[in-house]
Design a protein around this motif. Structure first.
Motif, PDB file in Angstrom:
ATOM      1  N   ALA A  75      21.468  97.033  30.231  1.00  0.00           N
ATOM      2  CA  ALA A  75      21.667  96.494  31.163  1.00  0.00           C
ATOM      3  C   ALA A  75      22.187  97.628  32.961  1.00  0.00           C
ATOM      4  N   TRP A  76      21.085  97.634  33.752  1.00  0.00           N
ATOM      5  CA  TRP A  76      21.297  98.178  35.046  1.00  0.00           C
ATOM      6  C   TRP A  76      22.933  97.438  35.627  1.00  0.00           C
ATOM      7  N   ASP A  77      22.733  98.598  36.993  1.00  0.00           N
ATOM      8  CA  ASP A  77      24.298  98.385  37.282  1.00  0.00           C
ATOM      9  C   ASP A  77      23.664  96.704  38.484  1.00  0.00           C
ATOM     10  N   ALA A  78      22.960  96.613  38.604  1.00  0.00           N
ATOM     11  CA  ALA A  78      22.237  95.774  40.014  1.00  0.00           C
ATOM     12  C   ALA A  78      22.684  94.612  39.243  1.00  0.00           C
ATOM     13  N   ASN A  82      29.533  91.806  39.226  1.00  0.00           N
ATOM     14  CA  ASN A  82      31.283  92.643  39.972  1.00  0.00           C
ATOM     15  C   ASN A  82      30.592  93.970  40.139  1.00  0.00           C
ATOM     16  N   ALA A  83      29.190  94.347  39.518  1.00  0.00           N
ATOM     17  CA  ALA A  83      28.889  95.681  40.269  1.00  0.00           C
ATOM     18  C   ALA A  83      28.927  96.118  41.500  1.00  0.00           C
ATOM     19  N   VAL A  84      29.583  96.892  42.257  1.00  0.00           N
ATOM     20  CA  VAL A  84      29.606  97.309  43.573  1.00  0.00           C
ATOM     21  C   VAL A  84      28.984  98.387  43.795  1.00  0.00           C
ATOM     22  N   ARG A 103      21.826  98.466  46.711  1.00  0.00           N
ATOM     23  CA  ARG A 103      21.563  99.626  46.238  1.00  0.00           C
ATOM     24  C   ARG A 103      22.699 100.759  45.454  1.00  0.00           C
ATOM     25  N   PHE A 104      22.442 100.879  43.887  1.00  0.00           N
ATOM     26  CA  PHE A 104      23.449 100.868  43.498  1.00  0.00           C
ATOM     27  C   PHE A 104      23.632 102.584  42.462  1.00  0.00           C
ATOM     28  N   ALA A 152      17.064  89.040  43.728  1.00  0.00           N
ATOM     29  CA  ALA A 152      16.857  90.301  42.475  1.00  0.00           C
ATOM     30  C   ALA A 152      18.293  90.665  42.380  1.00  0.00           C
ATOM     31  N   TRP A 153      18.111  91.119  40.995  1.00  0.00           N
ATOM     32  CA  TRP A 153      19.741  91.688  40.718  1.00  0.00           C
ATOM     33  C   TRP A 153      18.974  92.275  39.529  1.00  0.00           C
ATOM     34  N   GLY A 154      18.632  93.524  39.676  1.00  0.00           N
ATOM     35  CA  GLY A 154      18.032  94.494  38.972  1.00  0.00           C
ATOM     36  C   GLY A 154      16.843  93.960  38.237  1.00  0.00           C
ATOM     37  N   THR A 155      17.371  93.386  36.776  1.00  0.00           N
ATOM     38  CA  THR A 155      16.210  92.670  35.839  1.00  0.00           C
ATOM     39  C   THR A 155      16.237  91.098  36.018  1.00  0.00           C
ATOM     40  N   ILE A 156      16.936  90.597  36.659  1.00  0.00           N
ATOM     41  CA  ILE A 156      16.598  89.139  36.827  1.00  0.00           C
ATOM     42  C   ILE A 156      16.335  88.464  38.587  1.00  0.00           C
TER      43      ILE A 156
END
Length: 242
Positions: A75-78, A82-84, A103-104, A152-156
């Motif tokens: 999984a990507w950070d994004a 709860n990733a910051v 940006r992560f 979008a949250w990375g791959t979502i």
């Protein structure tokens, strides 16, 4: 009389094979494909990821690293709950949308965007002719209809289309009922189609809004939900997200 000998129902070799399969399953509990097998990330999905990263100016080398991680089931950070983020940008205008971008540390991005309506003048829409999102103005008000909000949250990727609102000068801004959700979630994540889970029709002491939410599964990360929200108040519209 010779007594018959009952054979065991499974051999030692079969038992060893079963144990090997069990250990392989445990090793792949993170959701990563087994070594030597093809990644569930399709070429089309990889292209979607690359196009999105390029749109928000992620360097090509970082794109390559992130796509390799997705192919490996990481999984990507994004995409991680709860990733910051390491930085945030607001009001980024691209392709007829205004975005807020996070940006992560690994280079991945999360964003929420609201389509900018084209203004109708002289009986027809001006500006982005292919867009269905447009303003129709009258005395002291303007309706925005056929618009899109996406996140979008990375791959979502989750959003809603054909949403609308009314801005009333000196009065309460309003939500226009309607719209439907859309989604595209890419390996190693999956998600449900978003539904409208909350709605406030009229502005009063706080903004009117509509929120669209989807359930996400992230393999070893478990399950959670994400949402995008359209808000109107103070004669303006803006977007927020989870």
């Amino acid at each position: 009389m010779t007594k018959a000998i009952r054979r065991p129902l499974f051999s030692i070799a079969a038992a060893a094979g079963a144990l090997c399969l069990a250990l392989t399953g445990a090793a792949n509990a993170t959701g990563a494909p087994a070594e030597g097998t093809a990644s569930p990330l399709s070429a089309a999905d990889a292209q979607v990821l690359r196009a999105t990263l390029a749109k928000f100016d992620v360097p090509v080398a970082t794109q390559d690293e992130l796509i390799a991680r997705a192919q490996a089931g990481q999984a990507w950070d994004a995409s991680t709950p709860n990733a910051v983020p390491v930085s945030e940008e607001r009001g980024v205008v691209k392709d007829g949308f205004e975005y807020d971008v996070k940006r992560f540390a690994d280079g991945s991005v999360a964003y929420v965007g609201l389509e900018i309506p084209a203004l109708e003048q002289g009986g027809g829409p001006q500006g982005r002719a292919i867009s269905q999102c447009r303003y129709q103005s009258g005395s002291g008000y303007s309706n925005a209809t056929g618009c899109q909000i996406d996140g979008a949250w990375g791959t979502i990727f989750v959003g809603a289309i054909n949403v609308g609102y009314t801005l009333v000068q000196g009065g309460s801004d309003q939500m226009i009922d309607g719209g439907y959700g859309f989604q595209r979630c890419v390996y190693p994540t999956s998600c449900s189609s978003p539904v409208r889970v909350s709605w406030k029709k009229s502005e009063n002491s706080s903004a009117a809004y509509q929120r669209w939410q989807a359930d996400v599964s992230g393999g070893y990360l478990g399950s959670w939900n994400v949402w995008v929200q359209l808000n109107v108040g103070g004669d303006r519209a803006w977007q927020t997200n989870s």
